[in-house]
Design a protein around this motif. Structure first.
Motif, mmCIF file in Angstrom:
data_model
loop_
_atom_site.group_PDB
_atom_site.id
_atom_site.type_symbol
_atom_site.label_atom_id
_atom_site.label_comp_id
_atom_site.label_asym_id
_atom_site.label_seq_id
_atom_site.Cartn_x
_atom_site.Cartn_y
_atom_site.Cartn_z
ATOM 1 N N MET A 24 -7.007 -4.037 2.919
ATOM 2 C CA MET A 24 -6.111 -5.127 2.543
ATOM 3 C C MET A 24 -6.788 -6.488 2.728
ATOM 4 S SD MET A 24 -3.325 -3.754 1.413
ATOM 5 C CE MET A 24 -1.773 -4.607 1.647
ATOM 6 N N LYS A 25 -7.594 -6.615 3.784
ATOM 7 C CA LYS A 25 -8.304 -7.875 4.011
ATOM 8 C C LYS A 25 -9.303 -8.148 2.890
ATOM 9 C CE LYS A 25 -8.009 -8.336 9.046
ATOM 10 N NZ LYS A 25 -8.752 -8.305 10.335
ATOM 11 N N SER A 41 -10.096 1.377 7.840
ATOM 12 C CA SER A 41 -8.644 1.375 8.016
ATOM 13 C C SER A 41 -7.986 0.741 6.807
ATOM 14 C CB SER A 41 -8.254 0.579 9.277
ATOM 15 O OG SER A 41 -8.589 -0.794 9.088
ATOM 16 N N GLU A 42 -6.687 0.917 6.705
ATOM 17 C CA GLU A 42 -5.931 0.292 5.615
ATOM 18 C C GLU A 42 -5.985 -1.222 5.735
ATOM 19 O OE1 GLU A 42 -1.279 -0.098 4.521
ATOM 20 O OE2 GLU A 42 -2.023 1.959 4.636
ATOM 21 N N GLU A 43 -5.967 -1.710 6.976
ATOM 22 C CA GLU A 43 -6.017 -3.152 7.213
ATOM 23 C C GLU A 43 -7.319 -3.752 6.670
ATOM 24 O OE1 GLU A 43 -5.691 -6.402 10.884
ATOM 25 O OE2 GLU A 43 -5.730 -4.242 11.305
ATOM 26 N N ALA A 44 -8.424 -3.025 6.837
ATOM 27 C CA ALA A 44 -9.713 -3.504 6.337
ATOM 28 C C ALA A 44 -9.689 -3.609 4.812
ATOM 29 C CB ALA A 44 -10.821 -2.556 6.787
ATOM 30 N N TYR A 72 -7.401 -9.199 -0.161
ATOM 31 C CA TYR A 72 -6.911 -10.565 0.033
ATOM 32 C C TYR A 72 -8.015 -11.581 -0.264
ATOM 33 C CZ TYR A 72 -5.321 -14.755 2.489
ATOM 34 O OH TYR A 72 -4.982 -16.047 2.806
ATOM 35 N N SER A 90 0.857 -1.182 0.000
ATOM 36 C CA SER A 90 0.000 0.000 0.000
ATOM 37 C C SER A 90 0.892 1.231 0.000
ATOM 38 C CB SER A 90 -0.891 0.002 1.246
ATOM 39 O OG SER A 90 -1.649 1.186 1.318
#
Length: 202
Positions: free
Chosen positions: A163-164, A158-161, A167, A3
């Motif tokens: 990316m999930k 969030s960035e994590e959300a 994925y 990212s």
């Protein structure tokens, strides 16, 4: 996946270096669509790699300068370049394009001449292998499917959300990756000869 807010030489160098640190020992051929600094990063970390510019992206760029009325004619002339049997035949087709369209479309000629050294690697391979290495369409197809996944979301917490979700989108796409490359044996033999000593043998 990475990212990043903007791409550039330093970013691409960090990506390629990370791949090397994670165990990638060699890259034979890299087909890229031309982001700034990508070619140089690959060659800096893997100097033996043949970097091939995506011909489809180059042709699409050329169409930015062509009217709809003449697109078919220009497309045929460009196809004669990248489907030529040898580098010298491809160069002759490019010279012919320059004669026929050079005054009308100087930007197209300039683009092919500027990128010629990134186009020529594919001329060293048989047609079966060329079809695999001259375009990044496989990556484009994956990117398109990921854009479909994300476009329905207005924002991510969030960035994590994000990316999930990407994925999971990739996992979904892998279910469709069942196509067998029928000419792989022939291709492998060509690669073994071309890159002698660089392909592990069991």
């Amino acid at each position: 996946m990475w990212s990043v807010e903007s791409e550039g030489s330093k970013f691409w160098l960090s990506v390629i270096t990370e791949l090397q640190n994670r165990g990638v020992e060699d890259i034979l051929i890299a087909c890229v669509d031309g982001p700034k600094g990508f070619h140089e990063a690959i060659e800096a970390v893997f100097p033996q790699t043949e970097v091939q510019l995506c011909v489809i992206h180059l042709v699409r760029y050329c169409f930015n300068f062509v009217s709809w009325k003449e697109r078919k004619q220009v497309a045929a002339a460009l196809k004669a370049i990248y489907t030529a049997p040898t580098e010298s035949a491809g160069k002759l087709a490019l010279d012919e394009f320059k004669v026929n369209f050079g005054q009308q479309y100087p930007a197209i000629v300039a683009s092919w001449e500027r990128n010629w050294q990134r186009v020529v690697p594919m001329f060293g391979y048989p047609p079966a292998l060329r079809r695999v290495i001259y375009t990044t369409n496989a990556i484009e197809s994956l990117n398109f499917s990921l854009r479909k996944v994300t476009k329905t979301k207005g924002a991510f917490p969030s960035e994590e959300a994000a990316m999930k979700l990407l994925y999971l989108g990739i996992l979904k796409q892998t279910e469709k990756w069942g196509i067998i490359y029928l000419e792989w044996r022939q291709t492998l033999n060509v690669l073994m000869i071309k890159f002698e000593g660089r392909i592990p043998q069991r």
